[in-house]
Design a protein around this motif. Structure first.
Motif, PDB file in Angstrom:
ATOM      1  N   LYS A  78       0.892  -1.199   0.240  1.00 45.77           N
ATOM      2  CA  LYS A  78       0.058   0.159  -0.015  1.00 45.77           C
ATOM      3  C   LYS A  78       0.844   1.281   0.070  1.00 45.77           C
ATOM      4  CE  LYS A  78      -4.368   1.181   1.509  1.00 45.77           C
ATOM      5  NZ  LYS A  78      -5.565   0.675   1.606  1.00 45.77           N
ATOM      6  N   PRO A 122       0.583   0.503  -9.701  1.00 48.21           N
ATOM      7  CA  PRO A 122      -0.030   1.541  -8.588  1.00 48.21           C
ATOM      8  C   PRO A 122      -1.342   1.435  -8.015  1.00 48.21           C
ATOM      9  CG  PRO A 122       0.589   2.947 -10.595  1.00 48.21           C
ATOM     10  CD  PRO A 122       1.020   1.370 -10.866  1.00 48.21           C
ATOM     11  N   ILE A 123      -2.518   1.257  -9.117  1.00 46.37           N
ATOM     12  CA  ILE A 123      -3.621   1.005  -8.817  1.00 46.37           C
ATOM     13  C   ILE A 123      -3.832   0.081  -7.836  1.00 46.37           C
ATOM     14  CG2 ILE A 123      -5.907   0.871  -9.909  1.00 46.37           C
ATOM     15  CD1 ILE A 123      -4.860   2.205 -12.534  1.00 46.37           C
ATOM     16  N   LEU A 168      -2.668   0.347  -4.437  1.00 49.80           N
ATOM     17  CA  LEU A 168      -3.326   1.427  -3.377  1.00 49.80           C
ATOM     18  C   LEU A 168      -4.606   0.890  -2.981  1.00 49.80           C
ATOM     19  CD1 LEU A 168      -3.350   4.587  -5.533  1.00 49.80           C
ATOM     20  CD2 LEU A 168      -2.649   4.381  -3.360  1.00 49.80           C
ATOM     21  N   ARG A 169      -5.222  -0.154  -3.653  1.00 55.43           N
ATOM     22  CA  ARG A 169      -6.393  -1.159  -3.269  1.00 55.43           C
ATOM     23  C   ARG A 169      -5.827  -2.271  -2.384  1.00 55.43           C
ATOM     24  NH1 ARG A 169      -9.347  -1.683  -8.558  1.00 55.43           N
ATOM     25  NH2 ARG A 169      -8.812   0.352  -8.831  1.00 55.43           N
ATOM     26  N   ASN A 178      -8.952   7.035 -11.935  1.00 57.40           N
ATOM     27  CA  ASN A 178      -7.245   6.497 -11.994  1.00 57.40           C
ATOM     28  C   ASN A 178      -6.758   7.080 -13.509  1.00 57.40           C
ATOM     29  OD1 ASN A 178      -7.452   4.762  -9.961  1.00 57.40           O
ATOM     30  ND2 ASN A 178      -8.107   3.012 -11.260  1.00 57.40           N
ATOM     31  N   LEU A 189      -2.780   7.479 -13.239  1.00 58.73           N
ATOM     32  CA  LEU A 189      -2.210   5.990 -12.747  1.00 58.73           C
ATOM     33  C   LEU A 189      -2.641   5.195 -13.832  1.00 58.73           C
ATOM     34  CD1 LEU A 189      -3.711   6.378  -9.124  1.00 58.73           C
ATOM     35  CD2 LEU A 189      -1.416   6.417  -9.531  1.00 58.73           C
ATOM     36  N   ASN A 240      -4.354   6.662   3.802  1.00 55.28           N
ATOM     37  CA  ASN A 240      -3.134   6.292   3.059  1.00 55.28           C
ATOM     38  C   ASN A 240      -1.815   6.975   3.723  1.00 55.28           C
ATOM     39  OD1 ASN A 240      -3.510   3.980   1.562  1.00 55.28           O
ATOM     40  ND2 ASN A 240      -3.881   5.156  -0.303  1.00 55.28           N
TER      41      ASN A 240
END
Lengths: 407, 278
Positions: A313, A400-401, A404-405, B78, B83, B122
């Motif tokens: 993450k 990255p997607i 992140l998830r 996205n 991204l 995050n």
């Protein structure tokens, strides 16, 4: 992204997991420390052997009679083979190249007696130059001279062990008369102590007398038990051996090397034989230590994989705020290099301590070669890069997607 | 905002369009999407997540993108956040064509032009607020260490956390963590702030205070794109784009923008509210 920032990022990440970073480092610390300690022990024992050999005279050459004729017949011990004569000795002294000193050698074993003390030992009949050849030194009194040799004088120079055992009341041995079996010898000098050699022989259990006296008055023989020579230098020893071989072959009229009735040994061979054992030990020890270093490296790889998975993450976030693949790769690579280099540094220190610990507690000779320190340092940096590469590659290759998830 | 109300207000929209056109002329377009399509291959099937999206967002707009799950809003986010790249169509972000960029170039765009705010904050765990905010600048070699620290402190002051610079992320409440995340999104002075359900994990009171912060940022001229499935949030924004099945089904300008500050005032007072609100 500049390197100092990458270092800062990696440093922060390691700081957050101090315990884990330390445990990972421990593998490297132990690996490096043991490599250094093992090489130090190996090198130390090798050096101590070499030192003892050079104390015995590194350029010494021994010539022994060799009985090669007795195939099927009675084979005699070397001391009864009568092939070496005093003429051989003189020819070597006069004709041989690269030879510095020459001394004949005869010996007889028996009992030394002084008053009510006695001690079993051999008496060696030699020339005065024997002192130079064997690197012996006179502690008190003096060495017998060439004129003593000429006159068959019954004088001798004794080693410390003999002196201690015969002169138990602490008298000065110089000037005293001792008996070898029934033959009286006057002690004219005492040798400096040399201790035990690497083969466990007491180098102080020695009595030197003129070879003529031993030949005529004790043994009643006209041949020699051996000839001791010294080459002009250690490097010239093989050439000297060659030259001596020619002279002896010529004197004895032998053409075929298989028929030689003498045997020549130089210290070089002895030293090779002795150090090869210690070399093998060093290699063996270093291999074991190297394996522990490898295991340490695998430990780094393992932890780096865990660390990447744990921080998927975080990696996704770093990518979303602009970290390139290269930045992520470098971050994890630097982390693993930091672990291995820090571990390597601590390992070097531990290696020094444990080497000197071995020296102090076990009394083994150790010597830390600078190259062994450099080598283990280079190896552990390489381990950091090598074992950090795959986990770092994995981190950098994340999408990255998805990162992140990731939960 | 439901589809029905949207259709009812279609007429209103048309009257607004003229004014909007004027506004479009004056203001620079930050985001310009033209016929964006995005297909995913799932096994042998091809899933059309976005089926031709076109819109543009001008500098200083506060836009909400709404849609139920599966409507394609995450895919759109996205793509907007560089991204992901569209299968076809063109995306201009602040004048540069995104889909022709390689990975490293897109990373650079994310670093310089986009600020992300996520639903679950995050933040880096066990890390101080200031270090978290510094993060985007760490990847920008043009920013020196002292400058980085200065900018991070400034950004934290904007989100009213100037007194908690050295608090660690696990010592903060949800609202505070989201403020740190917003500060992190602001610190590189981005062309657009992309918020993904930024209030999704927060209680009503904290949500309002975060929305209030977004409205303040908007007033200062920041461009904000807020992706959410929560209808209520749309009424705090200036413009509302609704997605369904990968298409835009409505794109409306809000006539009466609610004030989050007032909404916060209207909430019944809590006993120990001070701590939570901050």
């Amino acid at each position: 992204m500049n390197l100092s920032n990458l270092f800062r990022i990696a440093w922060r990440a390691l700081n957050k997991n101090k315990m884990r970073a330390f445990l990972t480092m421990l593998g490297i610390i132990i690996g490096v420390a043991s490599v250094i300690a093992m090489l130090a022990i190996g090198e130390g024992s090798k050096r101590s052997i070499e030192k003892q050999i050079s104390e015995m005279g590194a350029n010494m050459i021994m010539i022994m009679p060799y009985d090669n004729k007795a195939v099927g017949g009675v084979r005699m011990s070397a001391s009864n083979v009568q092939t070496l004569k005093i003429k051989d000795c003189e020819d070597i002294r006069n004709k041989a190249q690269y030879v510095k000193d020459v001394s004949p050698y005869v010996s007889s074993s028996g009992q030394f007696i002084y008053q009510n003390n006695n001690y079993p030992a051999s008496i060696s009949g030699v020339a005065p130059s024997y002192l130079e050849i064997r690197q012996l030194k006179i502690k008190s009194g003096h060495m017998f001279t060439d004129s003593d040799v000429k006159r068959y004088n019954k004088v001798c120079v004794i080693g410390k062990t003999i002196a201690d055992n015969l002169f138990t009341k602490g008298e000065n041995p110089v000037g005293k008369i001792i008996r070898f079996n029934s033959i009286p010898f006057q002690v004219i000098g005492v040798l400096e102590s040399k201790g035990y050699n690497s083969m466990g022989m007491d180098q102080d259990e020695i009595v030197l007398a003129p070879y003529t006296a031993v030949q005529k008055r004790i043994l009643a023989i006209d041949y020699l038990h051996g000839i001791f020579c010294s080459a002009e230098s250690e490097d010239l020893a093989p050439k000297a051996v060659e030259s001596i071989t020619q002279i002896l072959a010529n004197n004895h009229n032998i053409g075929n090397p298989d028929d030689y009735d003498f045997e020549i040994r130089s210290q070089e061979e002895l030293s090779e034989m002795l150090t090869s054992t210690s070399d093998m030990m060093t290699i063996l020890l270093a291999c074991v230590a190297g394996i522990s270093l490898l295991v340490g490296g695998i430990g780094i790889m393992n932890i780096m994989y865990v660390s990447v998975t744990e921080r998927i993450k975080e990696i996704g976030l770093r990518m979303s705020v602009g970290a390139r693949e290269k930045d992520i790769l470098m971050q994890f690579l630097i982390e693993s290099i930091l672990i291995s280099i820090t571990g390597g540094l601590i390992g070097v220190i531990f290696g020094f301590f444990s080497s000197y610990g071995v020296k102090f507690f076990a009394g083994w000779p150790v010597f830390i070669e600078p190259w062994s320190v450099a080598l283990s340092f280079v190896v552990c940096s390489a381990i950091g890069i090598f074992f950090g590469w795959y986990p770092a590659r994995k981190a950098a290759g994340l999408d990255p997607i998805e990162a992140l998830r990731y939960e | 905002m439901t589809v029905h109300s949207c259709q009812n207000r279609l007429q209103d929209v048309e009257t607004v369009v003229d004014q909007d056109k004027k506004r479009t002329m004056e203001k620079r377009k930050i985001i310009e999407l033209t016929n964006i399509k995005r297909n995913f291959e799932v096994g042998t099937e091809i899933v059309h997540a976005l089926k031709g999206i076109s819109f543009s967002i001008e500098e200083g707009q506060f836009v909400t993108i709404m849609g139920k799950s599966g409507s394609g809003k995450s895919t759109l986010l996205n793509i907007l956040g560089c991204l992901d790249t569209p299968t076809s169509g063109t995306y201009l972000l602040d004048g540069s064509l995104v889909q022709s960029m390689n990975k490293d170039q897109r990373a650079r765009v994310r670093n310089r032009k986009i600020g992300f705010v996520f639903q679950n904050y995050n933040l880096l765990p066990n890390t101080t607020a200031i270090e978290n905010v510094e993060l985007p600048l760490m990847y920008n070699p043009e920013v020196s260490t002292s400058e980085r620290q200065k900018k991070a402190i400034e950004a934290l002051k904007v989100v009213e956390l100037g007194d908690r610079l050295y608090h660690k992320s696990n010592q903060m409440s949800g609202g505070q963590m989201q403020r740190v995340a917003i500060a992190r999104a602001l610190v590189n002075n981005p062309a657009v702030i992309l918020a993904d359900e930024a209030t999704g994990n927060l209680d009503t009171r904290t949500s309002y205070s975060i929305l209030k912060l977004f409205q303040e940022l908007h007033r200062e001229g920041k461009t904000i794109v807020f992706v959410t499935h929560n209808n209520e949030i749309a009424s705090f924004s200036e413009r509302n784009i609704v997605l369904r099945d990968g298409k835009i089904i409505s794109d409306t300008y809000n006539q009466t923008i609610l004030s989050a500050a007032e909404a916060l005032e209207r909430l019944p007072k809590e006993e120990n509210e001070e701590e939570e609100v901050i």
